[in-house]
Design an enzyme around this catalytic site. Structure first.
Site, short mmCIF file in Angstrom:
data_model
loop_
_atom_site.label_atom_id
_atom_site.label_comp_id
_atom_site.label_asym_id
_atom_site.label_seq_id
_atom_site.Cartn_x
_atom_site.Cartn_y
_atom_site.Cartn_z
N SER A 134 8.24 -8.55 -8.14
CA SER A 134 9.53 -8.18 -8.74
C SER A 134 10.52 -7.71 -7.67
CB SER A 134 9.36 -7.14 -9.86
OG SER A 134 8.94 -5.91 -9.35
N ASN A 135 10.03 -7.04 -6.63
CA ASN A 135 10.94 -6.66 -5.53
C ASN A 135 11.46 -7.89 -4.79
OD1 ASN A 135 11.36 -3.65 -4.94
ND2 ASN A 135 9.19 -3.77 -5.47
N ASN A 188 8.45 -2.53 5.57
CA ASN A 188 7.61 -2.46 4.37
C ASN A 188 8.21 -1.45 3.41
OD1 ASN A 188 5.20 -2.72 2.73
ND2 ASN A 188 4.53 -0.75 3.54
N HIS A 199 6.94 1.29 0.49
CA HIS A 199 5.74 1.96 -0.04
C HIS A 199 6.17 2.86 -1.20
CE1 HIS A 199 1.63 3.39 0.07
NE2 HIS A 199 2.14 4.59 -0.19
C1 GAR Z 1 5.84 -1.96 -5.23
O1 GAR Z 1 5.96 -0.79 -5.99
C2 GAR Z 1 5.61 -1.63 -3.77
O2 GAR Z 1 6.23 -0.44 -3.37
C3 GAR Z 1 4.12 -1.49 -3.74
O3 GAR Z 1 3.63 -2.52 -4.56
C4 GAR Z 1 4.59 -2.74 -5.61
C5 GAR Z 1 4.82 -4.23 -5.70
O4 GAR Z 1 5.55 -4.54 -6.86
N1 GAR Z 1 3.61 -1.59 -2.39
C6 GAR Z 1 2.52 -0.95 -1.99
O5 GAR Z 1 1.85 -0.25 -2.73
C7 GAR Z 1 2.18 -1.17 -0.51
N2 GAR Z 1 1.16 -0.24 -0.09
P1 GAR Z 1 6.20 -5.97 -7.01
O6 GAR Z 1 5.15 -7.00 -6.65
O7 GAR Z 1 6.59 -6.06 -8.47
O8 GAR Z 1 7.39 -6.02 -6.09
#
Ligand code: GAR
Length: 189
Positions: free
Chosen positions: A13-14, A102, A104
């Site tokens: 989603s990001n 990145n 987090h």
């Molecule tokens: C996000 O919340 C990101 O911050 C996290 O995974 C999610 C991915 O969501 N990342 C971590 O935990 C890295 N250690 P998405 O696939 O919907 O963008």
């Protein structure tokens, strides 16, 4: 036109927010999405968004120059990890100094490190009865979640939050800030 390559392991989603933001702003474009997970939702999003995507395995990433060569060929101004769960190898980091970032889903240095991703992070924040959590955008180095911090934003944790409701709050912060911070970094580069 500035170029962004995104790495993602999950839903993406990001990644989608970043693509949508730059489709509108036109200051940069996401030229490629790379994933280590054949079943990642991000690959479907990439198809719908008409962004080229590629999947690679451990061997290609850690023990060959396959992924490195793809990146060299693509020559991105910035490499963006958006929910990417594998540690980045030194031979790629050293080719792109200060060009890999990145996101987090906690206020690092709290709740980072190996195994700390997604709802594991949010559950740990709740278990420790933290009053606030948030997001951290940071440069990537050879250790999990330890590179220099670029940006943080906070959200309140309420006593009735669950990992799921906290994840929603954190995602909203990510969608609001991540594309803008990426844009600022590209302007500086
Ligand atoms: C996000 O919340 C990101 O911050 C996290 O995974 C999610 C991915 O969501 N990342 C971590 O935990 C890295 N250690 P998405 O696939 O919907 O963008």
């Amino acid at each position: 036109m500035r170029k962004i390559v995104i790495f993602a392991s999950g839903s993406g989603s990001n990644a989608e927010q970043i693509v949508a933001y730059f489709n509108k702003e036109n200051t940069a474009k996401v030229s490629l999405i790379l994933s280590n997970n054949l079943n990642a939702g991000v690959l479907n999003r990439a198809k719908l968004l008409k962004i080229p995507s590629l999947v690679f395995d451990r061997q290609a990433f850690y023990h060959t120059n396959v992924v490195l060569d793809i990146l060299k060929n693509e020559a991105p101004d910035l490499i963006v990890l958006a929910g990417f769960l594998w540690k980045f190898p030194e031979h790629i980091i050293s080719e792109f100094p200060n060009r890999i970032v990145n996101i987090h889903p906690s206020l690092l240095p709290k709740y980072g490190g190996k195994g700390m991703y997604g709802n594991f992070v949010h559950q740990a924040v709740i278990d420790h009865k933290e009053a606030e959590s948030g997001i951290t955008i940071h440069y990537v180095n050879e250790n999990y979640d330890e590179g220099a911090i670029i940006f943080q934003a906070k959200t309140e944790v309420s006593t009735n939050d669950t990992a799921e409701t906290l994840a929603q709050k954190v995602h909203l912060l990510e969608y609001e800030y991540f594309p803008k911070i990426v844009e600022q970094l590209l302007e500086k580069n």
